[in-house]
Design a protein around this motif. Structure first.
Motif, mmCIF file in Angstrom:
data_model
loop_
_atom_site.group_PDB
_atom_site.id
_atom_site.type_symbol
_atom_site.label_atom_id
_atom_site.label_comp_id
_atom_site.label_asym_id
_atom_site.label_seq_id
_atom_site.Cartn_x
_atom_site.Cartn_y
_atom_site.Cartn_z
ATOM 1 N N SER A 130 1.176 -53.403 11.621
ATOM 2 C CA SER A 130 2.046 -54.263 11.179
ATOM 3 C C SER A 130 3.767 -54.215 11.869
ATOM 4 C CB SER A 130 1.860 -54.557 9.739
ATOM 5 O OG SER A 130 0.391 -55.263 9.053
ATOM 6 N N PRO A 131 3.878 -55.298 11.588
ATOM 7 C CA PRO A 131 5.326 -54.816 12.634
ATOM 8 C C PRO A 131 6.438 -54.539 10.618
ATOM 9 C CG PRO A 131 4.630 -57.575 12.849
ATOM 10 C CD PRO A 131 3.521 -56.867 12.087
ATOM 11 N N GLY A 132 7.414 -53.514 11.099
ATOM 12 C CA GLY A 132 7.715 -53.484 9.829
ATOM 13 C C GLY A 132 6.896 -51.464 10.085
ATOM 14 N N THR A 133 6.335 -51.397 10.425
ATOM 15 C CA THR A 133 4.868 -49.603 10.252
ATOM 16 C C THR A 133 6.464 -48.817 10.892
ATOM 17 O OG1 THR A 133 3.591 -50.759 9.552
ATOM 18 C CG2 THR A 133 3.720 -48.822 10.879
ATOM 19 N N TRP A 134 6.838 -47.678 10.071
ATOM 20 C CA TRP A 134 7.233 -46.147 10.480
ATOM 21 C C TRP A 134 6.291 -45.904 11.120
ATOM 22 C CZ3 TRP A 134 11.359 -44.042 7.679
ATOM 23 C CH2 TRP A 134 11.978 -44.898 6.840
ATOM 24 N N VAL A 135 6.499 -45.370 12.733
ATOM 25 C CA VAL A 135 5.724 -44.691 13.778
ATOM 26 C C VAL A 135 7.099 -43.209 14.143
ATOM 27 C CG1 VAL A 135 5.048 -44.544 16.153
ATOM 28 C CG2 VAL A 135 4.735 -46.875 14.088
ATOM 29 N N ILE A 136 6.169 -42.090 13.498
ATOM 30 C CA ILE A 136 6.968 -41.487 13.589
ATOM 31 C C ILE A 136 6.345 -40.460 14.880
ATOM 32 C CG2 ILE A 136 7.462 -38.580 12.692
ATOM 33 C CD1 ILE A 136 7.438 -39.457 10.426
ATOM 34 N N LEU A 137 6.919 -40.385 15.973
ATOM 35 C CA LEU A 137 6.425 -39.435 16.972
ATOM 36 C C LEU A 137 6.710 -37.959 16.991
ATOM 37 C CD1 LEU A 137 5.163 -39.875 20.508
ATOM 38 C CD2 LEU A 137 7.903 -39.335 20.960
ATOM 39 N N ARG A 138 5.531 -37.033 16.750
ATOM 40 C CA ARG A 138 5.850 -36.262 15.948
ATOM 41 C C ARG A 138 5.177 -34.990 17.331
ATOM 42 N NH1 ARG A 138 2.391 -33.615 11.063
ATOM 43 N NH2 ARG A 138 0.736 -33.773 12.018
ATOM 44 N N ASP A 139 4.698 -35.456 18.289
ATOM 45 C CA ASP A 139 4.244 -34.432 19.170
ATOM 46 C C ASP A 139 5.445 -33.744 20.195
ATOM 47 O OD1 ASP A 139 1.671 -35.348 19.952
ATOM 48 O OD2 ASP A 139 2.559 -37.820 21.069
ATOM 49 N N TYR A 140 5.728 -32.075 19.633
ATOM 50 C CA TYR A 140 6.561 -31.205 19.346
ATOM 51 C C TYR A 140 6.612 -30.509 20.473
ATOM 52 C CZ TYR A 140 7.940 -31.682 14.976
ATOM 53 O OH TYR A 140 7.701 -32.759 13.408
ATOM 54 N N ASP A 141 5.327 -30.026 21.255
ATOM 55 C CA ASP A 141 5.182 -28.823 22.487
ATOM 56 C C ASP A 141 4.645 -30.086 23.801
ATOM 57 O OD1 ASP A 141 5.545 -27.222 21.149
ATOM 58 O OD2 ASP A 141 4.020 -26.877 20.559
ATOM 59 N N ARG A 142 5.141 -30.872 24.041
ATOM 60 C CA ARG A 142 4.131 -31.978 25.295
ATOM 61 C C ARG A 142 5.316 -31.464 26.091
ATOM 62 N NH1 ARG A 142 0.370 -34.188 25.359
ATOM 63 N NH2 ARG A 142 0.486 -34.794 27.234
ATOM 64 N N LEU A 143 5.015 -31.298 27.028
ATOM 65 C CA LEU A 143 5.948 -30.986 28.192
ATOM 66 C C LEU A 143 6.461 -32.427 29.291
ATOM 67 C CD1 LEU A 143 4.830 -28.654 30.858
ATOM 68 C CD2 LEU A 143 5.756 -27.746 29.050
ATOM 69 N N ASP A 144 6.088 -33.408 28.448
ATOM 70 C CA ASP A 144 6.294 -34.872 28.978
ATOM 71 C C ASP A 144 6.769 -35.729 27.749
ATOM 72 O OD1 ASP A 144 3.889 -34.741 27.721
ATOM 73 O OD2 ASP A 144 3.053 -36.340 29.202
ATOM 74 N N ARG A 145 7.151 -35.105 26.848
ATOM 75 C CA ARG A 145 8.323 -35.602 25.818
ATOM 76 C C ARG A 145 8.815 -36.446 25.717
ATOM 77 N NH1 ARG A 145 10.598 -33.396 20.733
ATOM 78 N NH2 ARG A 145 9.304 -35.151 18.988
ATOM 79 N N ALA A 146 9.904 -36.691 26.797
ATOM 80 C CA ALA A 146 10.662 -38.195 27.162
ATOM 81 C C ALA A 146 9.626 -38.685 27.902
ATOM 82 C CB ALA A 146 11.482 -37.506 28.207
ATOM 83 N N ALA A 147 9.401 -38.554 28.367
ATOM 84 C CA ALA A 147 8.491 -39.768 29.003
ATOM 85 C C ALA A 147 7.589 -40.126 27.993
ATOM 86 C CB ALA A 147 8.031 -39.729 30.539
ATOM 87 N N TRP A 148 7.110 -39.831 27.777
ATOM 88 C CA TRP A 148 5.968 -39.998 26.501
ATOM 89 C C TRP A 148 7.085 -41.309 25.284
ATOM 90 C CZ3 TRP A 148 1.349 -41.987 25.332
ATOM 91 C CH2 TRP A 148 0.756 -41.754 23.909
ATOM 92 N N ALA A 149 7.879 -40.295 24.947
ATOM 93 C CA ALA A 149 8.644 -41.149 24.128
ATOM 94 C C ALA A 149 9.134 -42.469 24.230
ATOM 95 C CB ALA A 149 9.993 -40.287 23.255
ATOM 96 N N ARG A 150 9.874 -42.549 25.980
ATOM 97 C CA ARG A 150 9.672 -43.655 25.938
ATOM 98 C C ARG A 150 8.861 -45.325 26.078
ATOM 99 N NH1 ARG A 150 12.911 -40.459 29.367
ATOM 100 N NH2 ARG A 150 10.710 -40.311 30.763
ATOM 101 N N THR A 151 7.542 -44.158 26.477
ATOM 102 C CA THR A 151 6.336 -45.153 26.587
ATOM 103 C C THR A 151 6.075 -45.551 25.397
ATOM 104 O OG1 THR A 151 5.276 -44.283 28.237
ATOM 105 C CG2 THR A 151 3.811 -45.244 26.792
#
Length: 178
Positions: free
Chosen positions: A22-43
């Motif tokens: 639902s709109p307003g739900t918080w999403v915590i992006l917790r993928d700490y060890d991904r080499l592509d973390r910045a690109a994944w965060a943008r997606t």
């Protein structure tokens, strides 16, 4: 308050889960060890914006600012960093005991994820607090308004009914995937 803790390595496609929140739900992006973390965060940030979800990036305030996230999530060990409170970001913090809850409140956290409440796949073998111990922790920290005390760990349709009064929200990883 509802929070989805996004770990890309979990079963299923987390982007599909985002589409069901639902709109307003918080999403915590917790993928700490991904080499592509910045690109994944943008997606993830782009999907969250389209769905009007509130994105927080775990453990990296710079990345949160770069992708236009609403906030940062601090693992318990990083909740000593008072400088993050000066940034224009929402702050959530992990807490596994009373001292960690107090530290999170001192740095101005908007939400404290108290965990693990029940047995959880993400921390196999870790003992859960259980509803009674969680209730005692909540009661000790209820005086501080402005901070949401959120239950995390083993939260599902079956266990959410066992949460004590005073929980301001729930956070889950697998619980949103079903």
């Amino acid at each position: 308050m509802s929070i989805y803790v996004l770990d890309r390595g979990r079963d299923g496609d987390p982007l599909d889960v985002l589409d069901r929140l639902s709109p307003g739900t918080w999403v915590i992006l917790r993928d700490y060890d991904r080499l592509d973390r910045a690109a994944w965060a943008r997606t993830v940030a782009a999907r969250c914006r389209r769905r009007r979800l509130v994105l927080l990036v775990a453990g990296d305030a710079r990345l949160a600012l770069r992708v236009g996230a609403a906030g940062v999530h601090l693992p318990q060990g990083l909740a000593r960093l008072g400088g993050v409170a000066r940034l224009p970001l929402l702050i959530s913090a992990a807490a596994h005991d009373a001292a960690a809850i107090r530290r999170a409140m001192r740095i101005g956290a908007d939400a404290v994820l108290v965990s693990p409440v029940f047995a959880t796949r993400s921390h196999p073998g870790a003992p859960g607090l259980g509803p009674h111990r969680l209730a005692r922790l909540l009661a000790r920290h209820r005086g501080a308004r402005g901070v949401a005390l959120v239950a995390l760990g083993g939260i599902s349709a079956a266990t959410v009914r066992r949460l004590p009064p005073g929980v301001d929200g729930i956070a889950a990883i697998d619980g949103w995937s079903a």
